[in-house]
Design a protein around this motif. Structure first.
Motif, PDB file in Angstrom:
ATOM      1  N   ASP A  51      41.301  34.403  45.726  1.00 18.16           N
ATOM      2  CA  ASP A  51      40.827  33.030  45.538  1.00 18.16           C
ATOM      3  C   ASP A  51      41.591  32.274  44.457  1.00 18.16           C
ATOM      4  OD1 ASP A  51      38.823  33.351  47.472  1.00 18.16           O
ATOM      5  OD2 ASP A  51      37.467  34.272  46.007  1.00 18.16           O
ATOM      6  N   ARG A  52      42.562  32.931  43.836  1.00 14.49           N
ATOM      7  CA  ARG A  52      43.325  32.296  42.760  1.00 14.49           C
ATOM      8  C   ARG A  52      44.318  31.279  43.327  1.00 14.49           C
ATOM      9  NH1 ARG A  52      44.746  34.611  37.800  1.00 14.49           N
ATOM     10  NH2 ARG A  52      42.715  35.650  38.005  1.00 14.49           N
ATOM     11  N   MET A 105      47.008  42.640  45.620  1.00 13.82           N
ATOM     12  CA  MET A 105      46.575  41.294  45.221  1.00 13.82           C
ATOM     13  C   MET A 105      45.208  40.908  45.780  1.00 13.82           C
ATOM     14  SD  MET A 105      48.790  39.914  43.186  1.00 13.82           S
ATOM     15  CE  MET A 105      48.400  38.168  43.306  1.00 13.82           C
ATOM     16  N   SER A 122      45.195  28.553  47.819  1.00 15.77           N
ATOM     17  CA  SER A 122      44.829  29.841  47.229  1.00 15.77           C
ATOM     18  C   SER A 122      45.732  30.954  47.756  1.00 15.77           C
ATOM     19  CB  SER A 122      43.369  30.174  47.545  1.00 15.77           C
ATOM     20  OG  SER A 122      43.222  30.524  48.915  1.00 15.77           O
ATOM     21  N   VAL A 123      45.671  32.079  47.081  1.00 15.64           N
ATOM     22  CA  VAL A 123      46.419  33.260  47.500  1.00 15.64           C
ATOM     23  C   VAL A 123      46.056  33.649  48.936  1.00 15.64           C
ATOM     24  CG1 VAL A 123      46.628  35.758  47.121  1.00 15.64           C
ATOM     25  CG2 VAL A 123      46.779  34.162  45.180  1.00 15.64           C
ATOM     26  N   ARG A 151      42.253  41.282  44.670  1.00 11.89           N
ATOM     27  CA  ARG A 151      41.299  40.746  43.703  1.00 11.89           C
ATOM     28  C   ARG A 151      41.589  39.304  43.309  1.00 11.89           C
ATOM     29  NH1 ARG A 151      40.346  45.795  39.424  1.00 11.89           N
ATOM     30  NH2 ARG A 151      39.576  47.312  40.968  1.00 11.89           N
ATOM     31  N   LEU A 152      42.768  38.820  43.671  1.00 12.59           N
ATOM     32  CA  LEU A 152      43.156  37.455  43.314  1.00 12.59           C
ATOM     33  C   LEU A 152      43.234  36.564  44.532  1.00 12.59           C
ATOM     34  CD1 LEU A 152      45.962  38.164  40.666  1.00 12.59           C
ATOM     35  CD2 LEU A 152      43.536  37.705  40.290  1.00 12.59           C
ATOM     36  N   GLN A 155      53.598  38.253  40.710  1.00 18.30           N
ATOM     37  CA  GLN A 155      52.436  38.107  41.588  1.00 18.30           C
ATOM     38  C   GLN A 155      52.749  37.203  42.775  1.00 18.30           C
ATOM     39  OE1 GLN A 155      49.689  36.720  38.591  1.00 18.30           O
ATOM     40  NE2 GLN A 155      48.658  38.704  38.465  1.00 18.30           N
ATOM     41  N   LEU A 198      49.726  31.996  39.269  1.00 18.15           N
ATOM     42  CA  LEU A 198      50.183  33.384  39.242  1.00 18.15           C
ATOM     43  C   LEU A 198      51.502  33.536  38.493  1.00 18.15           C
ATOM     44  CD1 LEU A 198      49.527  34.411  42.965  1.00 18.15           C
ATOM     45  CD2 LEU A 198      47.982  34.635  40.997  1.00 18.15           C
TER      46      LEU A 198
END
Length: 290
Positions: free
Chosen positions: A151-152, A146, A110-111, A148-149, A161, A157
């Protein structure tokens, strides 16, 4: 005399000892891969607090220069000093970010995990991130926009990003020296400006940023100094010297032209047949409005 001509006319070498602390010092460094020479007899001093762009054609040794400074490559000859110590002695105070093409974006992470990796050298093997580590990771994500992301999955991305995330990883490490290989390549204009704002802010706190770039306009407008490289250090100077026709011809082999247009516009044309950038997407022109 134009603004560019004044900057070029006042060109001075980077980092004389009288300017204070030196972040990176290379003394007659020669390095290569196997039997292939990459850089020859490079002598360079980069003062602490510098925002230095390294420019030159593909195969010029720009990435090699960054790797040598990071201690990832040992020189064939010469001496390297980073942050006041021999190469490798201050590795925990250095953040190295490779080109995007060298990263496995399919790795299931994850990020937030990627940014936390910036803390690992300081946390130590087998230890879990503590409250301060998590705070620094969050702060870094917020700085690059970043959070908000977090958990991405990193592979989901966009290119811009991803560059933001890897800069966040570097920020989380709290380094004194950033060594960045093409940090703003392949990103949109907004992302480029955002990332350069972050890097410039770091230099205002005394941190040092050295980054390779193919974007001559970015080098001229957003960096403070520039190093021209083509298997040797051709020259160094203030960012305005990016548009010195003599230095560009010496660095790029005559494949870059400077044209003066209306309203003082400066355009640098890059011959794509001479070299392509690492992503295979060389920008054929850069335009600077004065």
């Amino acid at each position: 005399m134009s603004e560019v001509e004044r900057a070029v006319g006042n060109r001075v070498p980077l980092g004389p000892p009288t300017r204070g602390a030196v972040a990176v010092r290379l003394d007659d460094v020669t390095v290569g891969y196997g039997a292939r020479l990459a850089l020859s007899h490079v002598t360079l001093e980069v003062p602490a607090g510098s925002l230095l762009a390294v420019i030159g054609p593909n195969g010029a040794g720009k990435s090699t220069l960054i790797k040598v400074m990071a201690g990832l490559l040992k020189p064939w000859s010469g001496r390297i000093e980073t942050l006041g110590g021999p190469s490798g002695a201050n590795a925990r105070r250095i953040a190295y970010v490779p080109q995007a093409e060298l990263v496995d974006w399919h790795f299931p992470v994850s990020v937030g995990d990627v940014v936390t990796m910036g803390r690992y050298p300081l946390i130590g093997i087998g230890r879990r991130p503590g409250a301060r580590d998590r705070e620094l990771v969050t702060r870094a994500l917020v700085t690059v926009g970043m959070e908000r992301l977090a958990d991405r999955q990193i592979g989901a991305l966009s290119g811009g990003q991803r560059r933001r995330v890897f800069l966040a990883r570097a920020l989380a490490a709290e380094p004194d020296l950033y060594l960045l290989d093409e940090p703003v390549t392949g990103v949109d204009a907004t992302t480029q400006e955002d990332l350069m704002d972050v890097l410039e802010a770091e230099t205002r706190t005394g941190k040092t940023v050295i980054a390779t770039t193919h974007d001559l306009l970015c080098a001229a407008q957003r960096f403070h100094d520039v190093a021209f490289v083509n298997q040797r250090l051709v020259s160094t100077g203030p960012a305005g010297s990016v548009f010195d026709q003599r230095l560009l011809a010496e660095t790029y082999g005559g494949h870059v032209l400077i044209l003066q247009g209306e309203l003082g516009t400066t355009v640098a044309l890059d011959d794509a047949h001479h070299h392509d950038d690492a992503a295979g997407n060389e920008r054929h022109y850069h335009e600077e409005g004065r």
